[in-house]
Scaffold this motif. Structure first.
Motif, PDB file in Angstrom:
ATOM      1  N   SER A  14      81.241  71.802  29.083  1.00 30.95           N
ATOM      2  CA  SER A  14      80.553  73.092  29.150  1.00 30.95           C
ATOM      3  C   SER A  14      79.581  73.217  27.988  1.00 30.95           C
ATOM      4  N   ARG A  15      78.421  73.767  28.267  1.00 30.57           N
ATOM      5  CA  ARG A  15      77.402  73.947  27.239  1.00 30.57           C
ATOM      6  C   ARG A  15      77.207  75.420  26.895  1.00 30.57           C
ATOM      7  N   GLY A  16      78.160  76.253  27.279  1.00 27.22           N
ATOM      8  CA  GLY A  16      78.068  77.676  26.936  1.00 27.22           C
ATOM      9  C   GLY A  16      76.900  78.345  27.620  1.00 27.22           C
ATOM     10  N   ASN A  17      76.010  78.949  26.837  1.00 32.67           N
ATOM     11  CA  ASN A  17      74.897  79.711  27.384  1.00 32.67           C
ATOM     12  C   ASN A  17      73.894  78.845  28.132  1.00 32.67           C
ATOM     13  N   SER A  18      73.886  77.537  27.906  1.00 33.45           N
ATOM     14  CA  SER A  18      72.910  76.688  28.590  1.00 33.45           C
ATOM     15  C   SER A  18      73.398  76.237  29.962  1.00 33.45           C
ATOM     16  N   ASP A  19      74.589  76.716  30.402  1.00 37.39           N
ATOM     17  CA  ASP A  19      75.108  76.324  31.717  1.00 37.39           C
ATOM     18  C   ASP A  19      74.153  76.703  32.837  1.00 37.39           C
ATOM     19  N   ASN A  20      73.343  77.733  32.639  1.00 40.95           N
ATOM     20  CA  ASN A  20      72.393  78.159  33.660  1.00 40.95           C
ATOM     21  C   ASN A  20      71.024  77.511  33.489  1.00 40.95           C
ATOM     22  N   ALA A  21      70.880  76.621  32.494  1.00 39.71           N
ATOM     23  CA  ALA A  21      69.599  75.937  32.284  1.00 39.71           C
ATOM     24  C   ALA A  21      69.269  75.111  33.524  1.00 39.71           C
ATOM     25  N   PRO A  22      68.008  75.094  33.946  1.00 37.56           N
ATOM     26  CA  PRO A  22      67.654  74.360  35.160  1.00 37.56           C
ATOM     27  C   PRO A  22      67.735  72.841  34.973  1.00 37.56           C
ATOM     28  N   VAL A  23      68.090  72.181  36.065  1.00 34.18           N
ATOM     29  CA  VAL A  23      68.084  70.717  36.170  1.00 34.18           C
ATOM     30  C   VAL A  23      67.241  70.407  37.396  1.00 34.18           C
ATOM     31  N   TYR A  24      66.300  69.474  37.258  1.00 33.78           N
ATOM     32  CA  TYR A  24      65.382  69.140  38.345  1.00 33.78           C
ATOM     33  C   TYR A  24      65.658  67.736  38.844  1.00 33.78           C
ATOM     34  N   LEU A  25      65.863  67.597  40.147  1.00 32.69           N
ATOM     35  CA  LEU A  25      66.014  66.303  40.808  1.00 32.69           C
ATOM     36  C   LEU A  25      64.714  66.053  41.536  1.00 32.69           C
ATOM     37  N   ARG A  26      64.038  64.947  41.211  1.00 28.26           N
ATOM     38  CA  ARG A  26      62.678  64.728  41.724  1.00 28.26           C
ATOM     39  C   ARG A  26      62.547  63.416  42.487  1.00 28.26           C
ATOM     40  N   SER A  27      61.721  63.465  43.503  1.00 31.05           N
ATOM     41  CA  SER A  27      61.192  62.269  44.153  1.00 31.05           C
ATOM     42  C   SER A  27      59.676  62.401  44.072  1.00 31.05           C
ATOM     43  N   ALA A  28      58.968  61.514  44.701  1.00 28.83           N
ATOM     44  CA  ALA A  28      57.502  61.541  44.611  1.00 28.83           C
ATOM     45  C   ALA A  28      56.912  62.886  45.048  1.00 28.83           C
ATOM     46  N   ASP A  29      57.502  63.510  46.067  1.00 27.42           N
ATOM     47  CA  ASP A  29      56.899  64.727  46.611  1.00 27.42           C
ATOM     48  C   ASP A  29      57.870  65.896  46.779  1.00 27.42           C
ATOM     49  N   THR A  30      59.073  65.785  46.201  1.00 23.42           N
ATOM     50  CA  THR A  30      60.086  66.819  46.396  1.00 23.42           C
ATOM     51  C   THR A  30      60.799  67.101  45.079  1.00 23.42           C
ATOM     52  N   VAL A  31      61.087  68.387  44.841  1.00 25.07           N
ATOM     53  CA  VAL A  31      61.877  68.776  43.673  1.00 25.07           C
ATOM     54  C   VAL A  31      63.000  69.687  44.151  1.00 25.07           C
ATOM     55  N   VAL A  32      64.222  69.315  43.817  1.00 19.25           N
ATOM     56  CA  VAL A  32      65.389  70.150  44.075  1.00 19.25           C
ATOM     57  C   VAL A  32      65.826  70.688  42.719  1.00 19.25           C
ATOM     58  N   THR A  33      65.996  71.991  42.629  1.00 17.72           N
ATOM     59  CA  THR A  33      66.381  72.629  41.374  1.00 17.72           C
ATOM     60  C   THR A  33      67.819  73.123  41.464  1.00 17.72           C
ATOM     61  N   THR A  34      68.585  72.820  40.423  1.00 21.00           N
ATOM     62  CA  THR A  34      69.953  73.309  40.310  1.00 21.00           C
ATOM     63  C   THR A  34      70.140  73.795  38.880  1.00 21.00           C
ATOM     64  N   ASP A  35      71.365  74.045  38.471  1.00 20.29           N
ATOM     65  CA  ASP A  35      71.599  74.407  37.072  1.00 20.29           C
ATOM     66  C   ASP A  35      72.585  73.424  36.449  1.00 20.29           C
ATOM     67  N   ARG A  36      72.721  73.501  35.144  1.00 21.75           N
ATOM     68  CA  ARG A  36      73.542  72.533  34.415  1.00 21.75           C
ATOM     69  C   ARG A  36      75.003  72.568  34.859  1.00 21.75           C
ATOM     70  N   ARG A  37      75.529  73.728  35.161  1.00 24.30           N
ATOM     71  CA  ARG A  37      76.929  73.855  35.597  1.00 24.30           C
ATOM     72  C   ARG A  37      77.157  73.108  36.916  1.00 24.30           C
ATOM     73  N   LYS A  38      76.252  73.292  37.862  1.00 22.81           N
ATOM     74  CA  LYS A  38      76.383  72.616  39.159  1.00 22.81           C
ATOM     75  C   LYS A  38      76.126  71.123  39.018  1.00 22.81           C
ATOM     76  N   TRP A  39      75.175  70.745  38.154  1.00 24.61           N
ATOM     77  CA  TRP A  39      74.911  69.324  37.900  1.00 24.61           C
ATOM     78  C   TRP A  39      76.155  68.667  37.306  1.00 24.61           C
ATOM     79  N   SER A  40      76.795  69.343  36.357  1.00 23.97           N
ATOM     80  CA  SER A  40      78.007  68.800  35.737  1.00 23.97           C
ATOM     81  C   SER A  40      79.110  68.607  36.773  1.00 23.97           C
TER      82      SER A  40
END
Length: 117
Positions: free
Chosen positions: A67-93
């Motif tokens: 757990s990163r505390g307050n940064s759990d809601n920080a965005p995480v970006y999964l990218r391909s050449a033409d697509t970006v899926v956005t999640t947050d640090r908690r879901k990525w973890s």
């Protein structure tokens, strides 16, 4: 890219918090699909089994997320050449913990290198 018209069977990590909002994975022949179930645009990133296997191998070699505390809601970006899926640090973890537990290996039809014993 859009997946075929065949309905996809999505899987999320057992480490995801309550509810259905998390990174989900599905497969069609020769393609792996990733999405963030809470994405209002329903964006789907597609990749090859080889690229997905490389991601799983890399994530299995990483230390387990904490757990990163307050940064759990920080965005995480999964990218391909033409697509970006956005999640947050908690879901990525939660996804990474599932990867490290081998929950997504079956999408490749083999055990993924670097699996935790």
């Amino acid at each position: 890219m859009e997946p075929s018209m065949t309905p996809l069977t999505w899987q999320k990590s057992s480490y995801c918090p309550e509810g259905n909002s998390c990174i989900h994975i599905a497969a069609t022949p020769g393609t792996i699909h990733l999405t963030e179930s809470a994405d209002p645009n329903k964006t789907i990133l597609t990749t090859t089994p080889a690229a997905f296997g490389a991601l799983l191998t890399a994530l299995k070699k990483e230390p387990a997320p904490t757990s990163r505390g307050n940064s759990d809601n920080a965005p995480v970006y999964l990218r391909s050449a033409d697509t970006v899926v956005t999640t947050d640090r908690r879901k990525w973890s939660a996804f990474v913990l599932g990867v490290q537990a081998g929950e997504f290996d079956h999408f490749l039809g083999r055990k993924v290198d670097g699996a935790a014993a």
